[in-house]
Design a protein around this motif. Structure first.
Motif, PDB file in Angstrom:
ATOM      1  N   LYS A 120       4.179  10.001  -7.103  1.00  0.00           N
ATOM      2  CA  LYS A 120       5.194  10.251  -8.133  1.00  0.00           C
ATOM      3  C   LYS A 120       4.524  10.581  -9.464  1.00  0.00           C
ATOM      4  O   LYS A 120       4.907  11.536 -10.144  1.00  0.00           O
ATOM      5  N   LYS A 121       3.492   9.795  -9.834  1.00  0.00           N
ATOM      6  CA  LYS A 121       2.798  10.041 -11.099  1.00  0.00           C
ATOM      7  C   LYS A 121       2.074  11.380 -11.070  1.00  0.00           C
ATOM      8  O   LYS A 121       2.068  12.103 -12.068  1.00  0.00           O
ATOM      9  N   ALA A 122       1.480  11.714  -9.932  1.00  0.00           N
ATOM     10  CA  ALA A 122       0.803  13.009  -9.810  1.00  0.00           C
ATOM     11  C   ALA A 122       1.817  14.141  -9.944  1.00  0.00           C
ATOM     12  O   ALA A 122       1.543  15.160 -10.592  1.00  0.00           O
ATOM     13  N   SER A 123       2.986  13.964  -9.351  1.00  0.00           N
ATOM     14  CA  SER A 123       4.034  14.971  -9.440  1.00  0.00           C
ATOM     15  C   SER A 123       4.503  15.134 -10.889  1.00  0.00           C
ATOM     16  O   SER A 123       4.683  16.256 -11.378  1.00  0.00           O
ATOM     17  N   GLU A 124       4.692  14.001 -11.572  1.00  0.00           N
ATOM     18  CA  GLU A 124       5.109  14.058 -12.973  1.00  0.00           C
ATOM     19  C   GLU A 124       4.048  14.741 -13.828  1.00  0.00           C
ATOM     20  O   GLU A 124       4.371  15.544 -14.705  1.00  0.00           O
ATOM     21  N   ALA A 125       2.779  14.432 -13.574  1.00  0.00           N
ATOM     22  CA  ALA A 125       1.696  15.059 -14.328  1.00  0.00           C
ATOM     23  C   ALA A 125       1.667  16.564 -14.072  1.00  0.00           C
ATOM     24  O   ALA A 125       1.430  17.359 -14.989  1.00  0.00           O
ATOM     25  N   THR A 126       1.936  16.967 -12.835  1.00  0.00           N
ATOM     26  CA  THR A 126       1.970  18.386 -12.494  1.00  0.00           C
ATOM     27  C   THR A 126       3.110  19.080 -13.233  1.00  0.00           C
ATOM     28  O   THR A 126       2.953  20.193 -13.745  1.00  0.00           O
ATOM     29  N   GLU A 127       4.253  18.418 -13.312  1.00  0.00           N
ATOM     30  CA  GLU A 127       5.394  18.992 -14.033  1.00  0.00           C
ATOM     31  C   GLU A 127       5.075  19.153 -15.517  1.00  0.00           C
ATOM     32  O   GLU A 127       5.411  20.169 -16.125  1.00  0.00           O
ATOM     33  N   VAL A 128       4.413  18.146 -16.101  1.00  0.00           N
ATOM     34  CA  VAL A 128       4.039  18.215 -17.516  1.00  0.00           C
ATOM     35  C   VAL A 128       3.051  19.366 -17.729  1.00  0.00           C
ATOM     36  O   VAL A 128       3.175  20.138 -18.682  1.00  0.00           O
ATOM     37  N   ALA A 129       2.079  19.488 -16.820  1.00  0.00           N
ATOM     38  CA  ALA A 129       1.094  20.569 -16.934  1.00  0.00           C
ATOM     39  C   ALA A 129       1.766  21.928 -16.800  1.00  0.00           C
ATOM     40  O   ALA A 129       1.442  22.862 -17.543  1.00  0.00           O
ATOM     41  N   ALA A 130       2.693  22.044 -15.870  1.00  0.00           N
ATOM     42  CA  ALA A 130       3.404  23.314 -15.686  1.00  0.00           C
ATOM     43  C   ALA A 130       4.202  23.674 -16.940  1.00  0.00           C
ATOM     44  O   ALA A 130       4.219  24.837 -17.360  1.00  0.00           O
ATOM     45  N   ALA A 131       4.838  22.677 -17.544  1.00  0.00           N
ATOM     46  CA  ALA A 131       5.595  22.924 -18.775  1.00  0.00           C
ATOM     47  C   ALA A 131       4.649  23.348 -19.906  1.00  0.00           C
ATOM     48  O   ALA A 131       4.982  24.249 -20.689  1.00  0.00           O
ATOM     49  N   ALA A 132       3.480  22.721 -19.965  1.00  0.00           N
ATOM     50  CA  ALA A 132       2.505  23.090 -20.996  1.00  0.00           C
ATOM     51  C   ALA A 132       2.017  24.517 -20.795  1.00  0.00           C
ATOM     52  O   ALA A 132       1.861  25.275 -21.761  1.00  0.00           O
ATOM     53  N   VAL A 133       1.790  24.903 -19.549  1.00  0.00           N
ATOM     54  CA  VAL A 133       1.365  26.281 -19.251  1.00  0.00           C
ATOM     55  C   VAL A 133       2.468  27.253 -19.649  1.00  0.00           C
ATOM     56  O   VAL A 133       2.209  28.298 -20.254  1.00  0.00           O
ATOM     57  N   THR A 177       0.837  -1.198   0.000  1.00  0.00           N
ATOM     58  CA  THR A 177       0.000   0.000   0.000  1.00  0.00           C
ATOM     59  C   THR A 177       0.873   1.250   0.000  1.00  0.00           C
ATOM     60  O   THR A 177       0.612   2.205  -0.742  1.00  0.00           O
ATOM     61  N   THR A 178       1.915   1.235   0.808  1.00  0.00           N
ATOM     62  CA  THR A 178       2.831   2.375   0.867  1.00  0.00           C
ATOM     63  C   THR A 178       3.495   2.593  -0.489  1.00  0.00           C
ATOM     64  O   THR A 178       3.592   3.726  -0.965  1.00  0.00           O
ATOM     65  N   GLU A 179       3.931   1.516  -1.111  1.00  0.00           N
ATOM     66  CA  GLU A 179       4.578   1.620  -2.420  1.00  0.00           C
ATOM     67  C   GLU A 179       3.593   2.130  -3.473  1.00  0.00           C
ATOM     68  O   GLU A 179       3.950   2.983  -4.304  1.00  0.00           O
ATOM     69  N   ALA A 180       2.363   1.634  -3.439  1.00  0.00           N
ATOM     70  CA  ALA A 180       1.346   2.105  -4.390  1.00  0.00           C
ATOM     71  C   ALA A 180       1.075   3.593  -4.185  1.00  0.00           C
ATOM     72  O   ALA A 180       0.927   4.346  -5.150  1.00  0.00           O
TER      73      ALA A 180
END
Length: 148
Positions: free
Chosen positions: A79-92, A70-73
């Motif tokens: 991590k995926k949410a952070s990566e998605a946020t970085e992608v969104a920030a780059a798109a902005v 559960t901790t690993e999941a």
């Protein structure tokens, strides 16, 4: 069967709860029959205590593994949410740069249009002035020759 191998967390939780209850019931049975001195009962008590300890140890291990998974999941989801946020920030950032470039080009196009309009106005003024001068010159010529 899927409950036992962990694909259904609720089923796994139910199984763990059932095994814990079974362990508690076995322990209660052992305590209730502890006074009996029969060799078979004494031997059974020894085996049951060993099985009970092994079962509890396995339960602890299963629960530890479940917590670790559960901790690993959760970490993977973060991590995926952070990566998605970085992608969104780059798109902005890219969108902002594109908007800035478009505004700059529009301003340049407006400036060029204004310069072209000013040049056309100057040329029209020169043409009008030349035409007025020519008309004035002809009028003077006509006036000079009027009385003659």
């Amino acid at each position: 069967m899927s409950d036992a191998n962990g694909s259904n967390p609720k089923g796994k939780d139910k199984l763990i709860a059932d095994v814990k209850q079974l362990a508690a019931d076995v322990e209660e049975l052992i305590n209730a029959t502890a006074e009996q001195t029969n060799k078979k009962v004494s031997s059974l008590h020894t085996r049951l205590r060993g099985s009970l300890k092994a079962t509890r140890d396995q339960l602890i291990e299963v629960e530890t593994i479940a917590v670790d998974k559960t901790t690993e999941a959760f970490r993977e989801a973060v991590k995926k949410a952070s990566e998605a946020t970085e992608v969104a920030a780059a798109a902005v950032e890219d969108a902002m740069q594109s908007a800035e470039d478009a505004a700059r080009k529009t301003a340049e196009a407006g400036r060029d249009a204004a310069l072209n309009a000013a040049e056309a106005t100057r040329e029209a003024s020169r043409t009008a002035a030349a035409a007025a001068k020519e008309a004035a010159t002809k009028t003077l010529d006509v006036l000079k020759h009027w009385g003659q």
